[in-house]
Design an enzyme around this catalytic site. Structure first.
Site, PDB file in Angstrom:
ATOM      1  N   HIS A 271       0.666  -1.370   0.104  1.00  8.45           N
ATOM      2  CA  HIS A 271       0.059  -0.091   0.013  1.00  8.45           C
ATOM      3  C   HIS A 271       0.709   1.351  -0.129  1.00  8.45           C
ATOM      4  CE1 HIS A 271      -3.972  -1.325   0.491  1.00  8.45           C
ATOM      5  NE2 HIS A 271      -3.449  -2.250   0.905  1.00  8.45           N
TER       6      HIS A 271
ATOM      7  N   ARG B 211      -6.725  11.725   5.535  1.00  3.71           N
ATOM      8  CA  ARG B 211      -5.829  11.834   6.768  1.00  3.71           C
ATOM      9  C   ARG B 211      -4.993  12.900   6.386  1.00  3.71           C
ATOM     10  NH1 ARG B 211      -5.870   8.041  10.755  1.00  3.71           N
ATOM     11  NH2 ARG B 211      -4.168   9.252  11.714  1.00  3.71           N
TER      12      ARG B 211
ATOM     13  N   LYS C 128       0.580  14.606   1.648  1.00  6.46           N
ATOM     14  CA  LYS C 128      -0.740  14.854   1.010  1.00  6.46           C
ATOM     15  C   LYS C 128      -0.898  16.234   0.615  1.00  6.46           C
ATOM     16  CE  LYS C 128      -3.353  10.828   2.866  1.00  6.46           C
ATOM     17  NZ  LYS C 128      -4.154  10.090   1.910  1.00  6.46           N
TER      18      LYS C 128
ATOM     19  N   THR D  22      -8.413   6.625  -2.777  1.00  6.89           N
ATOM     20  CA  THR D  22      -9.898   6.537  -3.260  1.00  6.89           C
ATOM     21  C   THR D  22     -10.700   7.251  -2.800  1.00  6.89           C
ATOM     22  OG1 THR D  22     -10.014   5.428  -1.078  1.00  6.89           O
ATOM     23  CG2 THR D  22      -9.465   3.760  -2.665  1.00  6.89           C
TER      24      THR D  22
ATOM     25  N   LYS E 228     -14.358   8.437  -5.078  1.00  6.91           N
ATOM     26  CA  LYS E 228     -15.595   8.670  -4.517  1.00  6.91           C
ATOM     27  C   LYS E 228     -15.900  10.343  -5.084  1.00  6.91           C
ATOM     28  CE  LYS E 228     -14.167   6.449  -0.403  1.00  6.91           C
ATOM     29  NZ  LYS E 228     -13.446   6.743   0.893  1.00  6.91           N
TER      30      LYS E 228
HETATM   31  C1  PLP Z   1     -12.184   6.941   1.484  1.00  5.03           C
HETATM   32  C2  PLP Z   1     -11.731   7.551   2.957  1.00  5.03           C
HETATM   33  C3  PLP Z   1     -10.382   7.567   2.928  1.00  5.03           C
HETATM   34  C4  PLP Z   1      -9.296   7.754   2.108  1.00  5.03           C
HETATM   35  O1  PLP Z   1      -9.190   8.868   1.448  1.00  5.03           O
HETATM   36  P1  PLP Z   1      -7.826   9.416   0.494  1.00  5.03           P
HETATM   37  O2  PLP Z   1      -8.258  10.448  -0.016  1.00  5.03           O
HETATM   38  O3  PLP Z   1      -7.780   8.325  -0.584  1.00  5.03           O
HETATM   39  O4  PLP Z   1      -6.698   9.418   1.292  1.00  5.03           O
HETATM   40  C5  PLP Z   1     -10.128   8.073   4.361  1.00  5.03           C
HETATM   41  N1  PLP Z   1     -11.220   8.459   5.373  1.00  5.03           N
HETATM   42  C6  PLP Z   1     -12.212   7.910   5.004  1.00  5.03           C
HETATM   43  C7  PLP Z   1     -13.459   8.147   6.033  1.00  5.03           C
HETATM   44  C8  PLP Z   1     -12.742   7.597   3.665  1.00  5.03           C
HETATM   45  O5  PLP Z   1     -14.070   7.317   3.412  1.00  5.03           O
END
Ligand code: PLP
Length: 801
Positions: free
Chosen positions: A346, A535, A540, A641, A645
């Protein structure tokens, strides 16, 4: 148990009184939620039993997904929709004067994960069941999930999370299936029938008690199992101090480690890992033996997947059972182990690679350590044969070296498949991070780009958009998400585009109400909702976003009024010990305070920090976003991810060429995404040649020097030297994440995005094209690839309802 609305109401009322001991008018929302939850769980029981029976009967290969995290969120709505009883229940409750939405608010989030990795595991469970695949999760039933975040004076404060306070309606405790997990002690060696036999005489054992949760697929009869283990004192404690023993035992499943990437060198963490692995493998073997008997066939019927290296002890644990208990020869046991286990990597961040000091590992897990040593010895012999005399290579690839056990090396040697989570990430693994292993085992490496379950992240969380899509192309996309592509044919249909705009507006209003309720701020839904939720981590680059907001503020103060109104929304938890990340949270809140209270600016821009970012909050955020911030330093974000979304809900990405952003670009086309910044190769080149000088950007770009000076020159009246460490990271420590290097191109792309937003129909067309291209990022596609290419499992021959 109920087949129509009237029956539902009757059962619900009877159950409510029986279980809460109150009359209906006296019952609370929580009583009602719990009654409903129990009813739903019982409703799945029949199919759950059938699924288990069927897999026993037809000897089908099963996969077990081992993960130290499952970030499930709430389950009520998901279960109702998957079981196809959402309507009956919603209308039945309405007759009784109850809003289903209110009951949902009583469900605590199951927050047994930190972020992306844990949420991926949860999405995979939904896709496995929905595709009728025999796949089960194994994890830990932490008493406290990820901490609850409060913002006090702009600072993050952590409170213990309490999701089990009122019990968990979805689980069943299976005390009869408990197993004993040994720790400490010593290994005894003896000779039996001409063979060396090893026995671990543990210093103490811990009882692992499973709690099973049903995982129902979307409108199928398949119900898989998520088995979460809880640590309890053994009925036969050998410990001298009983109270200390009880405390230490319970600690194993008390807290989720709140750390995303660093590995705290704690014995407790290693205990958690072995606890998960040993309990899971024993229960997998027990159920396998009941059905098949012969362990020689194990790999034909069982696949075990390890989600990152946290469960990598599955490799020596399976070896231990095959060799010590099943009396298999080492080579045969090794073949079975390697062909059973597959591994997902990961991250390439070196600080996240797990390494355990031998001095901690060996006393805690003496037999497992011996096996790891034997694996290492044989592995190094093989390397010597292949690379005679290349000691440097052998040392750097060894599983045990420099006093440490290298968990990633153990995973690479002991599994048959290693996958990265996005195309770019897998290439970086193959050609840089794991280059030597790729040369040794090219056939093991493959890519599986992450995905998200479109059922939770679109169907459930954005019902209006889901309804519009179903109206336009039919409901087939819910089972076959790639059919979202059919939405592209409406690109020139202005009534469709206006509908999209209307739905976005309604979702923005819902989020605006949440913002008002949580922060007291009023935000303008006609402004661009520009959102970064994830996070908090240096790589990031939330900092790049904040610095750009400071720059926009400066522009406004200088009289620039050509600014498209924008609301910047952040959500992010920082690991409690991550000093720098916490400073960034304080900076975001400090900038928010300044901007939001300045009448010269707050008509044009506002800044919101939503506390306690988690799955249930995320479900309100994604549907309301116009812009998705995916601005990590290229090469650092393995996949992401959140980016998927946002896209699926029609937000446009402002992003770097990192992780899955690269594949999002390929799918949507460059006219529907805003890409900026250094590419991964350029970042890697800078890191090699050391030619980056952040100070040059400070000296040459007036915008940058102004902002950085403002961090420390009293521009924030009460900040004092609060942000000196941030300024230092950018200048004194040469800006490791290339924030200043990418600033100019970020500011430029943000202007471009703002201009594009000014063209209403044009923007909605881009939004539509994002939705249409998002089907590829459903975890159904990802799971199909794992099932076909790694696990070799088939869907159960079950007929959909
Ligand atoms: C999808 C999700 C993440 C991952 O987010 P990234 O932008 O890919 O780091 C982290 N926390 C929650 C609650 C999520 O739904």
């Amino acid at each position: 148990m109920f087949s129509d609305k009237e029956e539902f109401k009757e059962v619900f009322l009877t159950r409510l009184e029986m279980t809460s001991g109150k009359s209906f008018p006296d019952s609370t929302k929580r009583d009602q939620y719990q009654t409903l939850g129990h009813m739903v769980r019982e409703y799945v029981s029949m199919n759950w039993i059938n699924t288990n029976e069927r897999s026993r009967m037809i000897k089908q290969k099963q996969v077990y997904y081992l993960s130290i995290e499952f970030l499930l969120g709430r389950l009520l709505r998901n279960n109702l929709l998957n079981l196809g009883i959402h309507k009956v229940v919603e209308e039945g409750l309405q007759d009784l004067g109850i809003e289903l939405g209110d009951l949902e608010e009583s469900e605590p989030d199951a927050g047994l994960g930190n972020g992306g990795l844990g949420r991926l595991a949860a999405c995979f469970l939904d896709s496995l069941a929905s595709l009728d695949l025999p796949g089960h999760g194994c994890g830990i039933r932490y008493k406290h999930g990820l901490f609850e975040q409060k913002i006090v004076d702009g600072y993050q404060v952590e409170l213990p999370e309490q999701w089990l306070r009122h019990g968990n309606v979805w689980e069943i405790r299976k005390a009869d299936s408990a197993v004993e997990i040994p720790f400490w002690g010593r290994v005894e060696c003896s000779e039996e029938e001409g063979r060396l036999v090893f026995r671990h005489l543990p210093g103490e054992t811990v009882t692992a008690v499973p709690y099973d949760m049903p995982v129902a697929g979307y409108q199928t009869e398949t119900v898989n199992t998520l088995r979460l283990w809880s640590a309890e004192p053994s009925p036969f404690p050998q410990h001298k101090n009983i109270m200390q023993y009880k405390r230490e035992t319970e600690l194993i499943s008390e807290f989720l480690y709140p750390d995303d990437t660093h590995d705290e060198g704690k014995i407790l963490r290693l205990k958690q890992q072995y606890f998960l692995v040993s309990a899971s493998i024993r229960s997998i073997i027990e159920s396998f033996k009941k059905q098949h008997g012969n362990m020689k066939d194990f790999n034909q019927f069982i696949s075990i997947h390890i989600n990152d290296t946290h469960p990598v002890l599955a490799i020596p644990e399976l070896m231990r059972i095959l060799v010590d208990e099943e009396k298999m020869a080492w080579e045969e046991a090794w073949d079975i182990t390697v062909s059973t286990i597959s591994y997902t990597n990961h991250t390439t961040l070196s600080e996240a690679l797990e390494k355990w000091p031998i001095r901690l590992f060996q006393p805690l897990l003496p037999r497992i350590f011996m096996i790891a040593e034997e694996i290492n010895k044989r592995f190094c012999l093989k390397l010597e044969e292949k690379y005679p005399g290349d000691w440097e290579r052998i040392r750097s690839m060894a599983i045990i070296s420099d006093g440490e056990v290298k968990m990633a090396h153990l995973a690479l040697a002991g599994s048959h498949s290693v996958n990265g989570v996005a195309a770019l990430h897998t290439e970086i693994l193959k050609h840089r991070e794991m280059k030597q292993f790729y040369e040794l085992y090219p056939e093991k490496f493959n890519n599986k780009t992450n995905g998200i379950t479109h059922r939770r992240w679109l169907l459930n969380s954005n019902p209006r958009l889901a309804g519009l899509i179903s109206e336009a192309i039919g409901p087939g996309w819910i089972k076959e998400p790639q059919r979202l592509g059919e939405m592209a044919k409406f690109a020139e249909d202005s009534s469709m585009l206006l509908e999209l705009e209307l739905i976005k507006e309604e979702n923005k209003q819902r989020l605006a109400r949440r913002v008002k309720q949580q922060t007291g701020l009023s935000i303008d839904t006609s402004s661009i909702f520009d959102i970064q939720v994830k996070r908090l981590h240096a790589y990031k680059r939330q900092l790049l976003n904040v610095l750009h907001i400071m720059h926009m503020y400066n522009r406004i103060k200088e009289g620039d009024s050509h600014i498209q109104p924008r609301t910047f929304i952040f959500g992010a938890k920082a690991s409690p010990g991550y000093y720098y990340a916490k400073k960034i949270i304080k900076l975001i809140n400090t900038v928010a305070e300044k901007v939001n209270n300045d009448p010269a600016a707050n008509k044009l821009i506002k800044v919101v920090f939503l506390e306690n970012y988690r799955v249930s909050l995320a479900e309100e955020i994604f549907p309301a976003a116009d812009i998705s911030e995916q601005i990590s330093t290229a090469s650092k974000e393995a996949s992401g991810t959140g980016n998927m979304k946002f896209m699926m809900n029609g937000a446009l990405t402002v992003g770097t060429l990192d992780g899955a952003n690269v594949e999002i670009l390929e799918r949507v086309g460059e006219e529907n995404i805003f890409i900026f910044g250094l590419a991964a190769e350029e970042v890697l080149r800078y890191q090699q040649n050391g030619e980056y000088r952040s100070m040059d950007y400070y000296h040459l770009d007036k915008r940058i020097s102004t902002i950085i000076n403002q961090l420390t020159n009293g521009f924030f009246p009460y900040a004092g030297d609060e942000f000196e460490s941030i300024a230092d990271s950018l200048l004194m420590h040469n800006d490791q994440y290339f924030v200043l290097r990418d600033f100019d191109s970020y500011a430029a792309i943000q202007k471009q995005a703002a201009n594009a937003y000014g063209d209403r129909l044009g923007w909605q067309r881009k939004s539509l094209m994002n939705i249409a291209a998002s089907g590829h990022f459903s975890s159904d596609r990802t799971i199909r690839e794992y099932a076909e290419e790694i696990w070799h499992i088939q869907p159960a021959a079950s007929h959909s309802k």
